[in-house]
Design a protein around this motif. Structure first.
Motif, PDB file in Angstrom:
ATOM      1  N   CYS A   1      38.718  31.326  36.062  1.00  0.00           N
ATOM      2  CA  CYS A   1      37.716  31.137  37.113  1.00  0.00           C
ATOM      3  C   CYS A   1      37.921  29.804  37.832  1.00  0.00           C
ATOM      4  O   CYS A   1      37.776  29.723  39.053  1.00  0.00           O
ATOM      5  CB  CYS A   1      36.307  31.177  36.507  1.00  0.00           C
TER       6      CYS A   1
ATOM      7  N   ALA B   1      41.524  38.954  31.641  1.00  0.00           N
ATOM      8  CA  ALA B   1      41.447  38.741  33.090  1.00  0.00           C
ATOM      9  C   ALA B   1      42.606  39.416  33.811  1.00  0.00           C
ATOM     10  O   ALA B   1      42.430  39.992  34.882  1.00  0.00           O
ATOM     11  CB  ALA B   1      41.438  37.240  33.397  1.00  0.00           C
TER      12      ALA B   1
ATOM     13  N   ILE C   1      39.971  42.915  34.106  1.00  0.00           N
ATOM     14  CA  ILE C   1      39.334  42.480  35.347  1.00  0.00           C
ATOM     15  C   ILE C   1      40.148  42.925  36.548  1.00  0.00           C
ATOM     16  O   ILE C   1      39.600  43.277  37.598  1.00  0.00           O
ATOM     17  CB  ILE C   1      39.123  40.951  35.331  1.00  0.00           C
TER      18      ILE C   1
ATOM     19  N   ILE D   1      39.277  46.548  37.199  1.00  0.00           N
ATOM     20  CA  ILE D   1      37.963  46.648  37.841  1.00  0.00           C
ATOM     21  C   ILE D   1      38.091  46.320  39.328  1.00  0.00           C
ATOM     22  O   ILE D   1      37.554  47.027  40.189  1.00  0.00           O
ATOM     23  CB  ILE D   1      36.958  45.691  37.165  1.00  0.00           C
ATOM     24  N   GLY D   2      38.819  45.249  39.633  1.00  0.00           N
ATOM     25  CA  GLY D   2      38.992  44.840  41.021  1.00  0.00           C
ATOM     26  C   GLY D   2      39.692  45.889  41.857  1.00  0.00           C
ATOM     27  O   GLY D   2      39.271  46.198  42.974  1.00  0.00           O
TER      28      GLY D   2
ATOM     29  N   SER E   1      35.275  42.779  44.244  1.00  0.00           N
ATOM     30  CA  SER E   1      36.649  43.217  44.034  1.00  0.00           C
ATOM     31  C   SER E   1      37.627  42.097  44.357  1.00  0.00           C
ATOM     32  O   SER E   1      38.576  41.840  43.611  1.00  0.00           O
ATOM     33  CB  SER E   1      36.937  44.445  44.899  1.00  0.00           C
TER      34      SER E   1
ATOM     35  N   TRP F   1      37.143  38.858  44.349  1.00  0.00           N
ATOM     36  CA  TRP F   1      37.086  37.801  43.342  1.00  0.00           C
ATOM     37  C   TRP F   1      37.767  38.229  42.041  1.00  0.00           C
ATOM     38  O   TRP F   1      38.450  37.421  41.389  1.00  0.00           O
ATOM     39  CB  TRP F   1      35.633  37.404  43.084  1.00  0.00           C
ATOM     40  N   CYS F   2      37.578  39.483  41.655  1.00  0.00           N
ATOM     41  CA  CYS F   2      38.236  39.988  40.446  1.00  0.00           C
ATOM     42  C   CYS F   2      39.757  39.898  40.582  1.00  0.00           C
ATOM     43  O   CYS F   2      40.465  39.522  39.629  1.00  0.00           O
ATOM     44  CB  CYS F   2      37.824  41.436  40.183  1.00  0.00           C
TER      45      CYS F   2
END
Length: 334
Positions: free
Chosen positions: A23, A67, A71, A74-75, A284, A286-287
């Motif tokens: 992050c 990540a 992640i 998901i994105g 999305s 940001w992922c």
């Protein structure tokens, strides 16, 4: 309640350090994008590579791993909310046929070169499939149905490391190459989606050019991902009798691709409020930036060198072959 709190504490201890590191890099990348007008994806990748040592730490490795995989999925899945049927129809049947031909040709090329260099033909199929379809995921899926031998695990690791590193380089070089060739935004998306190995780098490269290029690149890439299971099943049939029982049952299902299609269909069949779609499209993005940062952290050029020259040269040859094949196909299709 106590058990739930214990699970939350365990998750926090295992994943939070790596996730907060990703992050931090993602926030820094967006800050640089807003103040220096460069692509956040590229900034995230380069900053992530600078913090590669974190992927070797027990405190952060699990968070970086989740990540770069969960992640990311998901994105990419949420990107379905910004893709319309009109965009897909606008591409026509040509790109789909080109992707199928490119995958088959790359696998055959890898098999042929491996035989000519007196390597195992199965190793050429493994690397060709990883390059032609979707990088590390394809390598893991194909390795599950290839004949077992004492170096099978080493070959798979070599393939994953080399493909990941070359895909990272392609993420930086291919957009510049497309600009040098004078490709339109749509053609650049087809080129990037049809040639870069891993989903993260395709998305990163595409949206570093423009939103339209990123959308097209994502659709083209997911065409390749959707062909993973059929290709692996064909390979399993060709090598039947040479692998252990149950190998085919371990094939991974690209659920994020299914989610992408479902969300795209939902967005096209229903008039969803722009506030909702806007929120998830931003989520999305940001992922994906977070995942690209994690991907950079996992990229080790030292590991690439240590893996030896044979897999590197073979995968490099397949990568160049795929790029030339796709560009040639695009010229033929007009």
């Amino acid at each position: 309640m106590v058990a739930l709190l214990e699970r939350g504490r365990s998750f926090f201890n295992i994943y939070f350090p790596g996730l907060i590191a990703c992050c931090t890099v993602a926030l820094a990348a967006v800050f640089l994008e807003e103040h220096y007008d460069g692509p956040a994806m590229l900034y995230a990748l380069l900053l992530g590579i600078a913090f590669n040592f974190l992927s070797e730490s027990d405190r952060t490795t699990k968070g970086i791993e989740i990540a770069s995989k969960s992640i990311l999925r998901i994105g990419v899945g949420l990107l379905g909310l910004r893709i319309s049927f009109d965009q897909i129809a606008g591409l026509g049947w040509g790109p789909a046929v080109l992707m199928l031909a490119a995958i088959a040709a790359t696998i055959l090329f890898g098999w042929g070169v491996a035989r000519l260099t007196k390597s195992r033909g199965a190793f050429g199929v493994l690397t060709g499939g990883a390059v032609g379809i979707c990088g590390a995921s394809a390598a893991l899926a194909i390795s599950a149905v290839l004949p077992g031998h004492k170096d099978a695990e080493r070959d798979t690791i070599y393939t994953i490391v080399t493909v990941t590193a070359l895909s990272t380089v392609a993420m930086i070089l291919y957009p510049m190459m497309a600009g040098w060739l004078g490709l339109s935004e749509s053609d650049t998306g087809i080129f990037l989606g049809g040639t870069i190995h891993d989903v993260a780098q395709v998305v990163g490269a595409g949206y570093s050019v423009s939103e339209n290029t990123g959308d097209v690149a994502t659709v083209i890439k997911l065409m390749r991902v959707a062909l993973l299971i059929p290709v692996v099943l064909v390979i399993a049939l060709l090598f039947r009798g040479q692998v252990g029982e149950g190998a085919a049952s371990r094939l991974p299902v690209p659920l994020f691709a299914i989610g992408f299609v479902c969300l795209m269909a939902l967005n096209n069949m229903m008039d969803l409020p722009t506030q909702i779609t806007g929120f998830f499209v931003d989520l999305s993005r940001w992922c994906i930036i977070l995942a690209v940062a994690a991907l950079g952290m996992k990229t080790s050029f030292k590991s690439l060198v240590a893996s030896g020259s044979v897999p590197f040269l073979l995968i490099l040859g397949e990568t160049v072959f795929l790029a030339v094949f796709v560009l040639g196909g695009m010229l033929l299709l007009g």
